[in-house]
Write a protein that holds these residues in place. Structure first.
Motif, PDB file in Angstrom:
ATOM      1  N   THR A 112      39.183  21.651  21.579  1.00 17.88           N
ATOM      2  CA  THR A 112      37.861  22.035  20.981  1.00 17.88           C
ATOM      3  C   THR A 112      38.037  23.121  19.897  1.00 17.88           C
ATOM      4  N   PRO A 113      37.529  22.952  18.904  1.00 20.51           N
ATOM      5  CA  PRO A 113      37.724  23.851  17.755  1.00 20.51           C
ATOM      6  C   PRO A 113      36.818  25.277  18.035  1.00 20.51           C
ATOM      7  N   GLU A 114      37.558  26.358  17.526  1.00 17.46           N
ATOM      8  CA  GLU A 114      36.913  27.577  18.032  1.00 17.46           C
ATOM      9  C   GLU A 114      35.331  27.662  17.276  1.00 17.46           C
ATOM     10  N   THR A 115      35.413  26.904  16.331  1.00 19.87           N
ATOM     11  CA  THR A 115      33.914  26.868  15.502  1.00 19.87           C
ATOM     12  C   THR A 115      32.955  26.308  16.516  1.00 19.87           C
ATOM     13  N   ARG A 116      33.241  25.347  17.327  1.00 16.27           N
ATOM     14  CA  ARG A 116      32.260  24.609  18.218  1.00 16.27           C
ATOM     15  C   ARG A 116      31.998  25.828  19.322  1.00 16.27           C
ATOM     16  N   TRP A 117      32.923  26.698  19.649  1.00 15.51           N
ATOM     17  CA  TRP A 117      32.365  27.635  20.751  1.00 15.51           C
ATOM     18  C   TRP A 117      31.703  28.775  20.103  1.00 15.51           C
ATOM     19  N   GLN A 118      31.830  29.263  18.921  1.00 15.66           N
ATOM     20  CA  GLN A 118      31.242  30.196  18.284  1.00 15.66           C
ATOM     21  C   GLN A 118      29.883  29.685  18.187  1.00 15.66           C
ATOM     22  N   GLN A 119      29.573  28.413  17.870  1.00 16.48           N
ATOM     23  CA  GLN A 119      28.348  27.983  17.640  1.00 16.48           C
ATOM     24  C   GLN A 119      27.372  27.916  18.949  1.00 16.48           C
ATOM     25  N   TRP A 120      28.191  28.029  19.956  1.00 16.37           N
ATOM     26  CA  TRP A 120      27.251  27.789  21.474  1.00 16.37           C
ATOM     27  C   TRP A 120      26.684  29.164  21.673  1.00 16.37           C
ATOM     28  N   PRO A 121      25.400  29.082  21.790  1.00 18.57           N
ATOM     29  CA  PRO A 121      24.469  30.180  22.071  1.00 18.57           C
ATOM     30  C   PRO A 121      24.692  30.863  23.314  1.00 18.57           C
ATOM     31  N   ALA A 122      25.124  30.082  24.357  1.00 21.14           N
ATOM     32  CA  ALA A 122      25.291  30.689  25.599  1.00 21.14           C
ATOM     33  C   ALA A 122      26.383  31.939  25.818  1.00 21.14           C
ATOM     34  N   MET A 123      27.230  31.821  24.935  1.00 22.98           N
ATOM     35  CA  MET A 123      28.451  32.710  24.943  1.00 22.98           C
ATOM     36  C   MET A 123      27.847  34.319  24.316  1.00 22.98           C
ATOM     37  N   ARG A 124      26.769  34.352  23.566  1.00 18.60           N
ATOM     38  CA  ARG A 124      26.075  35.494  23.274  1.00 18.60           C
ATOM     39  C   ARG A 124      25.192  35.913  24.531  1.00 18.60           C
ATOM     40  N   ASP A 125      24.892  35.418  25.423  1.00 19.23           N
ATOM     41  CA  ASP A 125      23.986  35.844  26.586  1.00 19.23           C
ATOM     42  C   ASP A 125      24.639  35.895  27.862  1.00 19.23           C
ATOM     43  N   TRP A 126      25.874  35.726  27.980  1.00 18.97           N
ATOM     44  CA  TRP A 126      26.624  36.392  29.157  1.00 18.97           C
ATOM     45  C   TRP A 126      26.644  37.756  29.370  1.00 18.97           C
ATOM     46  N   PRO A 127      26.280  38.122  30.590  1.00 22.00           N
ATOM     47  CA  PRO A 127      26.214  39.744  30.967  1.00 22.00           C
ATOM     48  C   PRO A 127      27.689  40.198  30.759  1.00 22.00           C
ATOM     49  N   ASP A 128      27.556  41.544  30.200  1.00 24.15           N
ATOM     50  CA  ASP A 128      28.783  42.291  30.053  1.00 24.15           C
ATOM     51  C   ASP A 128      29.491  42.726  31.369  1.00 24.15           C
ATOM     52  N   LEU A 129      30.650  42.761  31.584  1.00 23.14           N
ATOM     53  CA  LEU A 129      31.574  43.099  32.640  1.00 23.14           C
ATOM     54  C   LEU A 129      31.360  44.792  32.576  1.00 23.14           C
ATOM     55  N   PRO A 130      30.896  45.277  33.689  1.00 24.32           N
ATOM     56  CA  PRO A 130      31.085  46.944  33.585  1.00 24.32           C
ATOM     57  C   PRO A 130      32.576  47.269  33.778  1.00 24.32           C
ATOM     58  N   LEU A 131      32.714  48.258  33.040  1.00 23.23           N
ATOM     59  CA  LEU A 131      34.443  48.560  32.931  1.00 23.23           C
ATOM     60  C   LEU A 131      34.513  49.703  33.841  1.00 23.23           C
ATOM     61  N   ASP A 132      34.266  49.573  35.201  1.00 18.12           N
ATOM     62  CA  ASP A 132      34.619  50.924  36.105  1.00 18.12           C
ATOM     63  C   ASP A 132      35.544  50.727  37.230  1.00 18.12           C
ATOM     64  N   PRO A 133      36.590  50.190  36.790  1.00 15.70           N
ATOM     65  CA  PRO A 133      37.734  50.083  37.855  1.00 15.70           C
ATOM     66  C   PRO A 133      38.264  51.476  38.569  1.00 15.70           C
ATOM     67  N   VAL A 134      38.403  51.505  39.715  1.00 16.80           N
ATOM     68  CA  VAL A 134      38.613  52.757  40.255  1.00 16.80           C
ATOM     69  C   VAL A 134      40.131  53.151  40.307  1.00 16.80           C
ATOM     70  N   GLU A 135      40.894  52.309  39.829  1.00 14.68           N
ATOM     71  CA  GLU A 135      42.328  52.510  39.873  1.00 14.68           C
ATOM     72  C   GLU A 135      42.776  51.305  38.578  1.00 14.68           C
ATOM     73  N   PRO A 136      44.237  51.726  38.086  1.00 13.73           N
ATOM     74  CA  PRO A 136      44.594  50.632  37.265  1.00 13.73           C
ATOM     75  C   PRO A 136      44.502  49.050  37.910  1.00 13.73           C
ATOM     76  N   PRO A 137      43.885  48.361  37.111  1.00 18.21           N
ATOM     77  CA  PRO A 137      43.908  46.803  37.637  1.00 18.21           C
ATOM     78  C   PRO A 137      45.209  46.284  37.742  1.00 18.21           C
ATOM     79  N   LEU A 138      45.379  45.364  38.500  1.00 19.47           N
ATOM     80  CA  LEU A 138      46.661  44.491  38.725  1.00 19.47           C
ATOM     81  C   LEU A 138      46.296  42.979  37.778  1.00 19.47           C
ATOM     82  N   VAL A 139      47.243  42.942  36.704  1.00 21.90           N
ATOM     83  CA  VAL A 139      46.952  41.992  35.808  1.00 21.90           C
ATOM     84  C   VAL A 139      48.234  40.803  36.339  1.00 21.90           C
ATOM     85  N   VAL A 140      47.899  39.579  36.533  1.00 23.92           N
ATOM     86  CA  VAL A 140      48.912  38.467  36.964  1.00 23.92           C
ATOM     87  C   VAL A 140      48.951  37.431  35.838  1.00 23.92           C
TER      88      VAL A 140
END
Length: 240
Positions: A10-38
């Motif tokens: 799926t080309p990135e242009t198609r994703w960018q044209q999808w309105p839903a992507m602009r409406d997703w809630p923001d993730l609060p950046l409030d971890p209390v300790e360093p995250p574990l990234v796997v």
């Protein structure tokens, strides 16, 4: 569900044209300790959440495999050589994110042969209640990504850690409004200009993946420009 990762997707242009992507809630950046990234393979964590890692300024990385099977028929490098190259690339990428001192837990699972039960135990030993655990989505389409996602989900369930799943190959095989994707759990992470620049620099730390190893078809780039376009947006997405 494992899916064939073929064609240009799926080309990135198609994703960018999808309105839903602009409406997703923001993730609060409030971890209390360093995250574990796997990361199933070196670079998955960079493609998925490098901007988040840069903005938080802290993270612990679990490198499940060394990515030695990225070019199984390479005419240039052996699997052992590729593993060594990709370990160095990871270190360089973390430096470019400002995370040169970040702990890296290298588990050494075979690329393409992750021991899911052993991984679950290893992750559980590193997690605590409420700690963020960022892992590839359980249904991302790649067998290693899915094994890592399932192991992370099980480890979070047993420890009370918070699971955040980042899609990688989903952007390739899925379409906007794809019913199989949990878009209702999508959360946006808006990247600062500095974080975006750091992410672009970190992606460039993986020449073994973004450029051909040699002229043979078996040495072609795994992440050509049309794939990278999905990961150089000014925001990242996780399923919460």
């Amino acid at each position: 569900m494992v899916r064939p990762i073929v064609g240009t997707g799926t080309p990135e242009t198609r994703w960018q044209q999808w309105p839903a992507m602009r409406d997703w809630p923001d993730l609060p950046l409030d971890p209390v300790e360093p995250p574990l990234v796997v990361a199933p393979h070196p670079d998955d964590e960079i493609l998925g959440v490098a901007g988040l890692m840069a903005m938080l300024g802290r993270a612990d990385l679990v490198a499940v495999t060394d990515g030695e099977a990225s070019h199984p028929h390479s005419t240039v490098h052996t699997p052992a050589e590729l593993a060594a190259i990709r370990r160095v690339e990871t270190t360089d990428a973390l430096d470019r994110l400002g995370l040169s001192g970040a702990p890296v837990h290298r588990l050494g699972h075979p690329d393409g042969g992750i021991d899911e039960k052993a991984l679950t135990r290893a992750l559980a030993d590193l997690l605590t209640p409420g700690r963020w655990c960022l892992a590839t989505w359980r249904e991302d389409g790649h067998p290693d990504h899915e094994a890592v996602g399932r192991a992370a989900a099980a480890a979070c369930a047993s420890t009370g850690a918070r699971l955040l799943e980042y899609p990688i190959w989903t952007w390739h095989w899925a379409e906007p409004d794809e019913a199989a994707v949990p878009w209702h759990r999508a959360r946006r992470i808006a990247l600062t200009p500095a974080a975006m620049a750091a992410k672009v620099a970190a992606i460039a730390a993986f020449p073994s993946q973004i450029a051909p190893l040699g002229p043979a078809e078996a040495d072609a780039a795994i992440l050509p420009p049309h794939v990278l376009a999905r990961f150089t947006r000014p925001f990242e997405v996780v399923f919460s």
